[in-house]
Design a protein around this motif. Structure first.
Motif, PDB file in Angstrom:
ATOM      1  N   LEU A  34      44.428  40.690  33.931  1.00 47.38           N
ATOM      2  CA  LEU A  34      43.569  41.874  33.885  1.00 47.38           C
ATOM      3  C   LEU A  34      42.704  41.958  32.642  1.00 47.38           C
ATOM      4  O   LEU A  34      41.624  42.543  32.659  1.00 47.38           O
ATOM      5  CB  LEU A  34      44.420  43.145  33.958  1.00 47.38           C
ATOM      6  CG  LEU A  34      45.322  43.359  35.170  1.00 47.38           C
ATOM      7  CD1 LEU A  34      45.879  44.775  35.162  1.00 47.38           C
ATOM      8  CD2 LEU A  34      44.552  43.117  36.453  1.00 47.38           C
ATOM      9  N   THR A  35      43.211  41.446  31.549  1.00 51.97           N
ATOM     10  CA  THR A  35      42.474  41.610  30.297  1.00 51.97           C
ATOM     11  C   THR A  35      41.196  40.783  30.317  1.00 51.97           C
ATOM     12  O   THR A  35      41.025  39.874  31.137  1.00 51.97           O
ATOM     13  CB  THR A  35      43.334  41.148  29.112  1.00 51.97           C
ATOM     14  OG1 THR A  35      43.672  39.776  29.300  1.00 51.97           O
ATOM     15  CG2 THR A  35      44.608  41.973  28.993  1.00 51.97           C
ATOM     16  N   ASP A  51      42.454  52.921  38.544  1.00 55.52           N
ATOM     17  CA  ASP A  51      42.339  52.168  37.298  1.00 55.52           C
ATOM     18  C   ASP A  51      42.366  50.659  37.515  1.00 55.52           C
ATOM     19  O   ASP A  51      41.773  49.900  36.742  1.00 55.52           O
ATOM     20  CB  ASP A  51      43.468  52.548  36.335  1.00 55.52           C
ATOM     21  CG  ASP A  51      43.270  53.935  35.743  1.00 55.52           C
ATOM     22  OD1 ASP A  51      42.162  54.479  35.853  1.00 55.52           O
ATOM     23  OD2 ASP A  51      44.243  54.470  35.167  1.00 55.52           O
ATOM     24  N   SER A  78      39.565  48.265  36.128  1.00 60.92           N
ATOM     25  CA  SER A  78      39.788  47.082  35.292  1.00 60.92           C
ATOM     26  C   SER A  78      39.008  45.904  35.845  1.00 60.92           C
ATOM     27  O   SER A  78      38.440  45.109  35.093  1.00 60.92           O
ATOM     28  CB  SER A  78      41.270  46.700  35.267  1.00 60.92           C
ATOM     29  OG  SER A  78      42.043  47.786  34.847  1.00 60.92           O
ATOM     30  N   THR A 115      43.055  48.273  28.242  1.00 64.03           N
ATOM     31  CA  THR A 115      41.821  47.480  28.318  1.00 64.03           C
ATOM     32  C   THR A 115      40.999  47.650  27.045  1.00 64.03           C
ATOM     33  O   THR A 115      41.209  48.575  26.261  1.00 64.03           O
ATOM     34  CB  THR A 115      40.967  47.941  29.511  1.00 64.03           C
ATOM     35  OG1 THR A 115      40.642  49.326  29.344  1.00 64.03           O
ATOM     36  CG2 THR A 115      41.707  47.754  30.819  1.00 64.03           C
TER      37      THR A 115
END
Lengths: 347, 347
Positions: free
Chosen positions: A292-293, B258, B262, B293
């Motif tokens: 996800l990052t 969310d 993301s 994030t």
DNA sequence: TTGTAAGCGTTATCAG
DNA sequence: CTGATAACGCTTACAA
């Protein structure tokens, strides 16, 4: 000696039991039970029973059945923290195995609290579950004593420090650390920092030792300034990384899990430091978070899901065969290279 | 009529029951049970019983107790997907309430599958749980029929389309969408895109409608090109956002949760687009993800944890008072402004 | 094949 | 206060 009272018809207020079915079908409860369980019964009688069961919408009571069968069909899964994606990973896989076996998973959240884990183990004597998967990060002496003779089978995921008669599966996080360090060294990084979780935990202490050993093995100096210790959370990882950056300027940071790594990434990016050009980051556990990052996290997969799956498997096997020899498995780690160590992995 | 067989002492092979204790203490099982439950018993007799219980390590059998008490102390919690942080949030809070009441949470993973949800509801007749919290994203007619007369109390988190006699708590996601759009409009954004999850789900369809209404309310045109529909996952959010960017250039993206946000963030950053300067992003649910994030996600908090907490509360109240009037609660959403809409929130 | 009754381990009821 | 026993709902010997 109380006089025997005979029952009359549908005296159960709304409650449908096998007796209701039997009475309606005009047979004994034994016959009803047999038919309902597919054991014998003449065609004619069976038909009557089934019709009656359908008519009243009979569903066997699980508790009564459990009492008779001496098993509940429930498997407990104790995790310290449901907020940590590594445990979600484990629960998910375990749940699959358990539900495929026709059982259900009972989730316990222990908060990593030794006292509640111990109480949980004691409580197993109540026999509300047929077995327990214990996912713990710290095995104390208190655990050992109780684990030595629990009431129902227990499978442990995590390192066992001493001999305890339970099946277990563990990660090889030391090997994982080595994989990570080797990768970084290969990329030419020499000032490799380490942001760890608590040393009070088994994973924390093992990874700590492995970090030093891996550096030495790679011919790099071990510098205490490059080490930060906190907790296995995002916030702790962020804070620890900021402390680190005030003190030194590493060219890579190994983090004890993905949450910490996300914190480190955050700290670096918010300080305007380029990842991976200036500082590379490696996480551990390879949870969903790593995908996800931005950039995506390179992470050491310690087989979390696999451990959940295997722990469940070990426990179910144990239930089936209580006297089989104990089993221990270790999952080999592997590195998943993404963009926090190598630019343009898949842009 | 079989002859009555009398029991003799410790005939239970290893198994410790109240009878073991009673025999050892030289009292009746009734007395033993009473003492063990703190109901009466002379001091002398009580002491003998307690000593005996300690000596043999007696722990009452939960199943037998459940059968007698007609309750298990277990509360089921059914979630579609344990991988979605919103459900983790709910489970966490519900777990607190439930365990504080001395009960335990039994987790079900339904995979959002209507069939398994329905089967789950049917299975409640087995009475292995005292009640169920059903967290569903799609209520079909099949649900309705069964919910109308389930065997144990059910509390639902989510919208109910028709009248079903269950307690429930819902988010006001329409209001949430309005909050988000207003925030973006206030920031001067005019080309506000929407990346949604499946329209087959209640949240999906509600948010879809609300998006259009909110735009109109703000005096902005509704442009179909600015709308993308996928699933409530990171991957879907990423893919949908990339499709969107190939077609149009919005100055803001509202995401239905969310995870999608993301993905959108990832898509933007990997395309070299500045967030929030060029494109702002807002997520929904305000899960832990929003804090992780970089930049951190502005997100509409729909009260996920609160919903879990309240659903548990409603269910427990219902167990205590089966005939109380039905209750429905709606949680008011609020916006949590972070760095994907406003620069330098807390750098 | 079918019915009677014992038993799983508790708690609750009712006499004594 | 204490003990005998019924009851919770089911399965399973055992007997007919």
């Amino acid at each position: 000696m109380g006089r025997k009272r005979f029952r009359i018809g549908y005296q159960h207020g709304g409650r449908v039991t096998v007796r209701t079915v039997a009475d309606l079908a005009g047979v004994s409860i034994a016959s009803a039970s047999r038919v309902l369980n597919g054991l014998g019964g003449s065609p004619e009688l069976s038909a009557r029973v089934r019709a009656a069961a359908d008519r009243v919408g009979y569903v066997p009571n699980a508790i009564a059945r459990s009492l008779q069968a001496q098993r509940t069909g429930l498997i407990g899964f104790a995790v310290p923290d449901i907020g940590n994606p590594i445990f979600i990973q484990m629960v998910r896989q375990a749940e699959k195995v358990v539900s495929d076996s026709g059982r259900q998973l009972l989730l316990h959240v222990t908060r990593g609290d030794v006292a509640s884990e111990v109480e949980l183990l004691r409580g197993l004597a109540r026999r509300y579950v047929d077995g327990l998967i214990l996912s713990t990060i710290k095995v104390t002496e208190a655990h050992q004593a109780i684990l030595a003779n629990v009431a129902v089978p227990v499978a442990v995921t995590g390192q066992l420090l001493t001999d305890v008669p339970v099946d277990h599966v563990e990660a090889d996080s030391a090997a994982g650390v080595h994989l990570a360090i080797e990768h970084l060294v290969k990329l030419g990084r020499t000032r490799i920092a380490f942001v760890n979780g608590s040393l009070d935990t088994i994973p924390g202490s093992i990874r700590h030792t492995a970090y030093r050993e891996a550096l030495i093995a790679a011919g790099l100096p071990v510098n205490g300034d490059l080490i930060e210790i906190g907790e296995f959370t995002f916030d702790a990882g962020l804070a620890a990384s900021r402390r680190l950056l005030q003190r030194v300027r590493p060219d890579a940071i190994l983090c004890a899990n993905d949450l910490i790594a996300s914190g480190a990434l955050h700290a670096l990016l918010s300080a305007g430091i380029k990842v991976p050009e200036e500082v590379a980051i490696i996480g551990m556990d390879n949870t969903g978070l790593a995908e996800l990052t931005f950039p995506r996290l390179t992470s050491v997969d310690l087989g979390g899901g696999e451990r959940g799956r295997i722990a469940a498997r070990l426990l179910l096997d144990r239930l089936e065969n209580p006297d089989a020899p104990l089993r221990s498995e270790a999952i080999a780690p592997y590195l998943v290279v993404r963009e926090t160590t190598v630019k343009d992995d898949a842009a």
